[in-house]
Design an enzyme around this catalytic site. Structure first.
Site, PDB file in Angstrom:
ATOM      1  N   TYR A 142     -37.922   8.688 -11.656  1.00 11.68           N
ATOM      2  CA  TYR A 142     -39.357   7.893 -12.005  1.00 11.68           C
ATOM      3  C   TYR A 142     -40.382   8.368 -10.838  1.00 11.68           C
ATOM      4  O   TYR A 142     -41.527   7.895 -10.952  1.00 11.68           O
ATOM      5  CB  TYR A 142     -38.897   6.546 -11.671  1.00 11.68           C
ATOM      6  N   LYS A 189     -23.459  11.138 -12.981  1.00  9.65           N
ATOM      7  CA  LYS A 189     -23.006  11.898 -13.703  1.00  9.65           C
ATOM      8  C   LYS A 189     -22.735  13.432 -13.347  1.00  9.65           C
ATOM      9  O   LYS A 189     -23.703  15.294 -13.413  1.00  9.65           O
ATOM     10  CB  LYS A 189     -24.545  12.645 -14.999  1.00  9.65           C
ATOM     11  N   ASP A 221     -22.191   7.953 -18.553  1.00  6.64           N
ATOM     12  CA  ASP A 221     -21.665   7.865 -20.151  1.00  6.64           C
ATOM     13  C   ASP A 221     -20.358   6.882 -20.331  1.00  6.64           C
ATOM     14  O   ASP A 221     -19.896   5.777 -21.309  1.00  6.64           O
ATOM     15  CB  ASP A 221     -21.243   9.055 -20.780  1.00  6.64           C
ATOM     16  N   ASP A 245     -32.192   1.449 -14.236  1.00  5.79           N
ATOM     17  CA  ASP A 245     -32.751   0.898 -15.469  1.00  5.79           C
ATOM     18  C   ASP A 245     -31.877   0.027 -16.558  1.00  5.79           C
ATOM     19  O   ASP A 245     -31.571  -0.390 -17.304  1.00  5.79           O
ATOM     20  CB  ASP A 245     -34.048   2.070 -15.902  1.00  5.79           C
ATOM     21  N   ASP A 249     -29.554  -3.883 -18.870  1.00  2.10           N
ATOM     22  CA  ASP A 249     -30.533  -4.260 -19.754  1.00  2.10           C
ATOM     23  C   ASP A 249     -29.286  -3.819 -20.490  1.00  2.10           C
ATOM     24  O   ASP A 249     -28.729  -5.091 -20.766  1.00  2.10           O
ATOM     25  CB  ASP A 249     -31.067  -3.179 -20.278  1.00  2.10           C
TER      26      ASP A 249
HETATM   27  C1  IPM Z   1     -37.458  -2.835 -15.346  1.00  2.00           C
HETATM   28  C2  IPM Z   1     -38.440  -2.646 -16.837  1.00  2.00           C
HETATM   29  C3  IPM Z   1     -38.374  -1.202 -15.751  1.00  2.00           C
HETATM   30  C4  IPM Z   1     -38.397  -0.335 -15.113  1.00  2.00           C
HETATM   31  C5  IPM Z   1     -40.769  -1.004 -16.273  1.00  2.00           C
HETATM   32  C6  IPM Z   1     -41.147  -2.053 -16.399  1.00  2.00           C
HETATM   33  C7  IPM Z   1     -41.647  -0.022 -15.560  1.00  2.00           C
HETATM   34  O1  IPM Z   1     -37.934  -1.610 -17.402  1.00  2.00           O
HETATM   35  O2  IPM Z   1     -37.813  -2.743 -14.428  1.00  2.00           O
HETATM   36  O3  IPM Z   1     -36.098  -2.335 -15.231  1.00  2.00           O
HETATM   37  O4  IPM Z   1     -37.858   0.610 -15.942  1.00  2.00           O
HETATM   38  O5  IPM Z   1     -37.479   0.304 -13.803  1.00  2.00           O
HETATM   39 MG    MG Z   2     -35.635  -1.669 -17.322  1.00  2.00          MG
END
Ligand code: IPM
Ligand code: MG
Length: 351
Positions: A142, A189, A221, A245, A249
């Site tokens: 990032y 990884k 993975d 990240d 999710d």
């Molecule tokens: C998160 C989001 C952010 C990230 C984006 C919006 C830049 O997906 O907070 O997980 O990738 O960190």
């Molecule tokens: Mg995210």
């Protein structure tokens, strides 16, 4: 306690869900005799529209001089489909993380007994899940060197980590594992990436300082697979920025709704609390978004000041609202759906 809290509502449903968290916090402050001074500031697309910068200096000043930050969401569709946009709301978020030094992103995933059948995963797989990701938040790909070469036909993003960055994140992981079930999983990884080998080597060297913690090392993975297969086998997981990240999710699906999971981003001197969901622009202004992830983020904020009874009171009232069906449309399933603001009012009045 007297708390100065920077309030960054942001974009989309951000302002609506933040309003409910404020109601809940104010009710907690009254009940437990605290004083909260809310300090609103602009961020995201709302800040670009107002002053041309998604994280203006003035906002940074307000955050840096507060005791904590409560954050809604940022992002606006007008930037998503325009790869040439020079300024983007997300840049504000990344700059904020970096400037405030928010290096550890704590993202829990747990199930609510009354919602267990709302998850797309089978009950027997997810029952008892209570895990927490510690995602490194200010390093890795990032923030590495990126660019284009070859007249724009080649692009690169670089992933860099220092031993110190790994150590400070891993330290939080070990400490958290000690307070929970003493299991720590380092997700990497290391069969391919040099940064992952540094992660593994650094965490291995720290094991001797935490003899009570059982550490496992797993490839990202495999974790992606096992996370939906047997999530209840995990406790604390530490990982680098991009893996974290993606996996967080994925993990949020377990609980049944994106609208439920809170998070904390911890720095050396200040921490920020935010729901893990995005700005959900389709719902903005409709008073239908689920405010619980933000309300539960506020509970984490109280935990951050070791005000655990206050945090517990919030979690209790949230559980109560879920079992009594005081829920927004994402969870209503044919039953009465309450408005965002109604859920907030109900929570505040039941504290
Ligand atoms: C998160 C989001 C952010 C990230 C984006 C919006 C830049 O997906 O907070 O997980 O990738 O960190
Ligand atoms: Mg995210």
């Amino acid at each position: 306690m007297k708390l100065n809290i920077a309030l960054l509502a942001g974009d989309g449903i951000g302002p609506e869900v933040i309003d409910q968290a404020v109601k809940v916090c104010n009710a907690i402050a009254t009940k437990f005799n605290h004083e909260i001074n809310w300090r609103p500031a602009l961020t995201g697309a709302a800040a670009i529209d107002a002053v041309g910068d998604p994280y203006p200096d003035e906002t940074h000043e307000i955050c840096a001089t507060s005791d904590a930050v409560l954050f809604g969401a940022i992002g606006h569709p007008k930037y998503d489909n325009d790869p040439s946009a020079k300024v983007r709301p997300e840049q504000g978020l990344l700059r904020m993380r970096q400037k405030l030094g928010l290096f550890a992103n704590v993202r829990p995933t747990f199930t609510f007994p009354s919602l267990i059948d709302k998850s797309p995963l089978k009950r027997e797989r997810i029952e008892g899940t209570d895990l927490v990701f510690l995602r490194e938040l200010t390093g890795g790909i990032y923030f590495g060197k990126r660019g284009r070469e070859d007249n724009g036909d080649t692009a690169f993003d670089t992933c860099t980590y220092t031993r110190k960055e790994v150590q400070r994140l891993a330290k939080k992981g070990f400490e958290m594992a000690l307070k929970r079930s003493k299991r720590l999983c380092c997700v990497d990884k290391a069969n391919v990436l040099e940064t992952s080998r540094l992660w593994r080597e650094t965490v291995q060297a720290m094991e001797k300082d935490y003899p009570d913690v059982e550490v496992s090392y797993e490839f990202v993975d495999a974790v992606a697979m096992r996370l939906v297969q047997w999530p209840s086998e995990y406790d604390v997981l530490i990982t680098e920025n991009l893996f974290g990240d993606i996996l967080t999710d994925e993990a949020s699906v377990i609980s049944g709704s994106m609208g439920l999971m809170p998070s904390a981003s911890i720095g050396e001197s200040i921490s920020l609390y935010e729901p893990i969901h995005g700005s959900y622009p389709q719902a903005a202004g409709k008073d239908i978004a689920n405010p619980l992830a933000t309300v539960l983020s506020a509970a984490m904020l109280f935990d951050g000041f070791e005000l655990n009874d206050e945090a517990e009171a919030i979690r209790e009232v949230v559980n109560k609202s879920l079992s009594e069906g005081i829920v927004t449309e994402d969870l209503a399933e044919g039953e009465k759906a309450y408005k965002t603001s109604e859920v907030g009012d109900w929570l505040a009045s039941h504290i």
